[in-house]
Each structure stands twice: as structure tokens, then as C-alpha cells.
Motif scaffolding. Structure first.
Motif, mmCIF file in Angstrom:
data_model
loop_
_atom_site.group_PDB
_atom_site.id
_atom_site.type_symbol
_atom_site.label_atom_id
_atom_site.label_comp_id
_atom_site.label_asym_id
_atom_site.label_seq_id
_atom_site.Cartn_x
_atom_site.Cartn_y
_atom_site.Cartn_z
ATOM 1 N N GLN A 41 9.617 0.676 -30.264
ATOM 2 C CA GLN A 41 9.653 -0.713 -29.808
ATOM 3 C C GLN A 41 8.260 -1.242 -29.472
ATOM 4 O OE1 GLN A 41 12.420 -0.411 -26.537
ATOM 5 N NE2 GLN A 41 14.200 -0.714 -27.852
ATOM 6 N N ALA A 42 7.394 -0.386 -28.941
ATOM 7 C CA ALA A 42 6.051 -0.831 -28.563
ATOM 8 C C ALA A 42 5.148 -1.032 -29.774
ATOM 9 C CB ALA A 42 5.420 0.167 -27.599
ATOM 10 N N GLY A 43 5.328 -0.214 -30.803
ATOM 11 C CA GLY A 43 4.537 -0.373 -32.016
ATOM 12 C C GLY A 43 3.046 -0.304 -31.767
ATOM 13 N N THR A 44 2.318 -1.316 -32.243
ATOM 14 C CA THR A 44 0.865 -1.341 -32.098
ATOM 15 C C THR A 44 0.418 -1.498 -30.645
ATOM 16 O OG1 THR A 44 0.916 -3.721 -32.578
ATOM 17 C CG2 THR A 44 0.454 -2.237 -34.425
ATOM 18 N N ALA A 45 1.333 -1.877 -29.762
ATOM 19 C CA ALA A 45 1.020 -1.988 -28.335
ATOM 20 C C ALA A 45 1.283 -0.672 -27.600
ATOM 21 C CB ALA A 45 1.836 -3.112 -27.700
ATOM 22 N N LEU A 46 1.482 0.414 -28.342
ATOM 23 C CA LEU A 46 1.813 1.704 -27.736
ATOM 24 C C LEU A 46 0.788 2.179 -26.697
ATOM 25 C CD1 LEU A 46 3.622 4.217 -27.601
ATOM 26 C CD2 LEU A 46 2.332 5.160 -29.532
ATOM 27 N N PRO A 47 -0.529 2.034 -26.931
ATOM 28 C CA PRO A 47 -1.478 2.513 -25.909
ATOM 29 C C PRO A 47 -1.253 1.878 -24.538
ATOM 30 C CG PRO A 47 -2.623 2.111 -27.970
ATOM 31 C CD PRO A 47 -1.233 1.585 -28.148
ATOM 32 N N PRO B 258 4.858 -4.794 -32.225
ATOM 33 C CA PRO B 258 5.792 -4.574 -31.112
ATOM 34 C C PRO B 258 6.965 -5.545 -31.143
ATOM 35 C CG PRO B 258 3.795 -5.654 -30.350
ATOM 36 C CD PRO B 258 3.551 -5.248 -31.769
ATOM 37 N N SER B 259 8.033 -5.167 -30.473
ATOM 38 C CA SER B 259 9.227 -6.016 -30.395
ATOM 39 C C SER B 259 9.648 -6.169 -28.942
ATOM 40 C CB SER B 259 10.376 -5.396 -31.200
ATOM 41 O OG SER B 259 10.712 -4.100 -30.694
ATOM 42 N N GLY B 260 10.494 -7.164 -28.685
ATOM 43 C CA GLY B 260 11.024 -7.381 -27.346
ATOM 44 C C GLY B 260 9.929 -7.674 -26.332
ATOM 45 N N MET C 269 5.305 9.711 -32.407
ATOM 46 C CA MET C 269 6.274 10.050 -33.439
ATOM 47 C C MET C 269 7.252 8.890 -33.645
ATOM 48 S SD MET C 269 9.237 12.924 -33.455
ATOM 49 C CE MET C 269 10.236 11.746 -32.559
ATOM 50 N N GLY C 270 7.740 8.300 -32.544
ATOM 51 C CA GLY C 270 8.648 7.171 -32.662
ATOM 52 C C GLY C 270 7.997 5.963 -33.303
ATOM 53 N N ALA C 271 6.726 5.726 -32.967
ATOM 54 C CA ALA C 271 6.017 4.566 -33.511
ATOM 55 C C ALA C 271 5.779 4.685 -35.006
ATOM 56 C CB ALA C 271 4.688 4.395 -32.783
#
Length: 425
Positions: free
Chosen positions: A32-38, A170-172, A242-244
Motif C-alpha cells: 500500500q505504501a509503494g514508493t512512500a515505503l521509506p 502509494p495508495s490510500g 517484499m510486499g512493495a
């Protein structure tokens, strides 16, 4: 305390916390975070790892988990510990661990319902490992945890070396506020309340391994907390990444378990399910062993009950609930856990207060606002009150409306004590 024993105790602590939820939650966050994961992961680590680590450090400075409630009236302190250990142990945490271990680790290999025989074997193994508390470092820290880390490392390295997909946008809520969303999700893991329960095990283990003075126990507890925090952070980051990078296998995934199962099937083929089964079963087993031991340690110190006797009752209740009433028990226990978590955290925050009156006021204040947060999380808050709280109560939407009132009570108590130094606080 020898360095090897310190490392083994830290690894044991990591394994105690590493339940199935800790493994399957980060992949969904990463997706869900995608590129905003950090940013999302930073917020997540601050609350999901930082709060439990801080709790362990505080308990080490107190030299005992029991000291957390020592300033409260005896019956209130006893009621708190009984409710907390029952909720995170045989009433909720342990039965959930058993059923998750079965559903993700065993059920895929059978066409018939094998929950009952699996529960019997799992609970017997839990009892045998928890039977001698002093052997937990040998059983878990030196044997099970290294195996578990190797299995997790296989997943992590495969995700880093050969990611399935490019990271998506990212989503949501992660689109506009990834850091705050990560903070909230980390808080909702409720590992902070597990840290209060596991404190019985960790402090006792440290004491049995050569740390005898208060200073030695505090020093060792800090180092154990750091080892736990490093290992858990690496695990969370790896599973999140892994999820991203698993968008193609995460279609319609409602939780991280689906993402993880699909990922290992694609990456490791026929052996993937065996790898996943090993990880989930070991993770759940170490959690149930730790919770059984925490319950037994408390009952021995408080009620003089023999460890084997208490452990037998705990694992028996766990097996019964896991097979015949888990959904009902979860429905009854979840509100208690949602309320107990902020109460436990408030006691940690107030642990340096010298006044029993202040500690009691902090606890009661947190209890009131913790109930408000629990009603919000469960969707039981009346619409009218929900609107009022959203507009006027700080941190209500972050499920932490208790934090500022708790801090205000302590600041007021400190200010009053300084203005009236002769008063009894």
C-alpha cells in the motif's frame, strides 16, 4: 553477563515478539505504501519497534515487571496483571497463534480438518518448552531463533536480489501522510502490551544469566532491547520491501498472509509452502512459549503457584479456546486488549514518578480515554460523539487520544510538587 548469553537473550526476545502477525503485516504495508515505503516504514518502526524496546529498557531500569504497578493499590496492580496476561495469553494471543499456525502452516497440506490433533501437538510442545523457564535461552535463543532467522533471510535475500515487480505509487492514506499512517499502523500492532507481558520472561532470564545488581540488570536489558530492535527492524524492512515489489501476486489481497503465500509459491515453487510453514509455525511457537512462561512466572511470584501447574492450565485453556470458541473469545477479548494497551503504556511512561497518587491518576485518565479509543477502533462510537471527538479531541483519529491527557496529568503533578515541595507526592 557473558556476551554470548547476552546475544542469545536478545535473539530469544526477538523470537518471542515475532509472531505470525509480525511477519504477515509488513507485506501489506509495503504494497500500500509503494514508493512512500521509506517514510511509512520509519513511522511504523518508531511505534512497532520503538515502543516495545523502550518498555523493555524501562522494565530493566525498574529491575522487575512487578515494579511497574508497585505504587498502585495492591488489588488494582493484581487486577491489571491478571487481565493483561489472560488477554494476551490463553484468552486471545495464544489461541490466535495456534489457529494462524494451523491455517497457514498445516491446513494447505491436508484436505480434512486437522486442527484438533495439531492443537494437541502444538500445545504439548509449548508446554515442554515452557516447563523450565531457565532453559528458554537454550531452546529458543540458541536453537530455534537461528533457524527462524535463516528462513527469513532466504525470503529477504530473494526479494532484494530478484524483486518480482517495480514499486508502484502509494495508495490510500499513504499518498498524503505516509509517516503518520506508518505510526498509527505500528501502534496498532499492540506489541507494546506484549513487551509488558514478556518483561517477566526477559528480566528473569537476564537475572538467571549472571546479572545480579540493579545496574547490571538495567545495562543488560538495554542491550537486549537493542538486539531485539535491530533484528525486528531488519525483518520488518525486508518483509515491507517484499510486499512493495510483489504487486503482480497481490491482486485482491486483503492481508499480508495472501501476499506472502503467493510470493513464496512463485519464487520457491513447490518448496515455498514448506518454507512458509516452517517460518509461521516456529514464529507462533516461540510466541506461545513466551506467553506461557510469562503467565507462569507471574503466578509463581504473586500466588506461589508452581510453574508446571500454571503452564499446564494455560496451554489447556489455549487448546480448548482455539478449537471451540476463538471467534467469541476474540470478540470479548479484543476490547480489553485495546484498552489495556494504552494503560500499560501509561504505566511505563509514569514509571519514574515517585507518587503513587500520580501513577493512579495517570492510569485512571488513560483508562477513560483508552475506552474512547477502543470504541472508535471497534466502530462502536455513537455518530454524534464521533463527530465531536474528531473535531475537538487531539489524536483521536490516530487512536491515541489518551496520550495528551496522560502527559497533562504528569506535567501538572510535577509542577505541583515543585511549587509545594513539602507535599507528599
Amino acid at each position: 553477563m557473558k556476551k554470548y548469553d547476552l546475544l542469545a537473550t536478545g535473539m530469544m526476545t526477538f523470537a518471542l515478539f515475532l509472531g505470525a502477525g509480525n511477519i504477515i503485516f509488513p507485506p501489506l504495508l509495503g504494497l500500500q505504501a509503494g514508493t512512500a515505503l521509506p517514510f511509512a516504514m520509519l513511522g511504523f518502526l518508531l511505534t512497532a519497534v520503538g515502543l516495545p524496546a523502550l518498555t523493555l529498557i524501562v522494565l530493566g531500569r525498574l529491575n522487575s515487571s512487578a515494579a511497574l504497578t508497585s505504587k498502585l493499590p495492591l488489588w488494582i496492580g493484581t487486577a491489571f496483571w491478571v487481565l493483561l496476561l489472560t488477554a494476551v495469553g490463553p484468552a486471545f494471543g495464544m489461541p490466535r497463534a495456534v489457529t494462524v499456525a494451523y491455517e497457514m502452516g498445516i491446513a494447505p497440506f491436508f484436505t480434512t480438518d486437522m486442527l484438533l490433533p495439531f492443537t494437541v501437538v502444538f500445545c504439548i510442545l509449548t508446554y515442554l518448552l515452557a516447563y523450565k523457564p531457565g532453559k528458554l535461552v537454550d531452546y529458543i535463543g540458541k536453537i530455534i531463533t537461528p533457524v527462524l532467522i535463516l528462513m527469513l533471510a532466504a525470503l529477504a535475500l530473494s526479494a532484494i536480489i530478484n524483486p518480482l515487480d517495480a514499486i508502484q505509487l502509494p495508495s490510500g492514506d499513504y499518498q498524503s501522510k505516509p509517516l503518520v499512517s506508518g505510526l498509527i499502523q505500528g501502534y496498532m500492532t499492540m506489541d507494546a502490551i506484549a513487551a509488558v507481558g514478556f518483561g517477566w520472561v526477559v528480566i528473569q532470564t537476564i537475572s538467571s544469566r549472571g546479572a545480579s545488581t540493579p545496574k547490571q540488570i538495567a545495562h543488560a536489558a538495554t542491550r537486549v532491547a537493542i538486539i531485539y530492535a535491530v533484528l525486528m527492524s531488519v525483518c520488518y524492512i525486508a518483509m515491507g520491501y517484499m510486499g512493495a515489489t510483489s504487486t503482480s501476486v497481490a491482486a485482491n489481497a486483503t492481508h499480508g498472509g495472501v501476499i506472502l503465500a503467493n510470493y513464496v509459491a512463485v519464487t520457491f515453487g513447490a518448496y515455498g509452502q514448506w518454507l512458509l510453514a516452517g517460518i509461521i509455525i516456529l514464529a507462533c511457537l516461540t510466541t506461545t512459549v513466551g506467553l506461557t512462561n510469562a503467565c507462569a512466572e507471574y503466578c509463581q511470584q504473586t500466588f506461589k503457584a508452581p510453574v508446571p501447574f500454571t503452564a499446564a492450565i494455560v496451554v489447556t485453556l489455549t487448546g480448548v479456546i482455539a478449537n471451540f470458541g476463538l471467534e467469541q473469545i476474540i470478540a470479548a477479548s479484543l476490547p480489553a486488549i485495546l484498552v489495556l494497551c494504552p494503560v500499560a503504556l501509561s504505566l511505563v511512561i509514569a514509571s519514574q514518578q515517585k507518587s503513587g497518587q500520580t501513577t493512579l491518576m495517570v492510569m485512571l485518565t488513560t483508562l477513560i480515554f483508552g475506552i474512547v479509543d477502543a470504541l472508535n477502533i471497534l466502530g462502536k462510537m455513537p455518530e454524534g460523539w464521533n463527530t465531536v471527538f474528531q473535531d475537538s479531541l487531539p489524536l483521536y483519529n490516530a487512536h491515541a487520544s489518551w496520550l495528551l491527557p496522560c502527559a497533562l496529568v504528569m506535567v501538572t503533578a510535577v509542577a505541583k510538587r515543585r511549587l509545594t515541595p513539602a507535599a507528599a507526592y
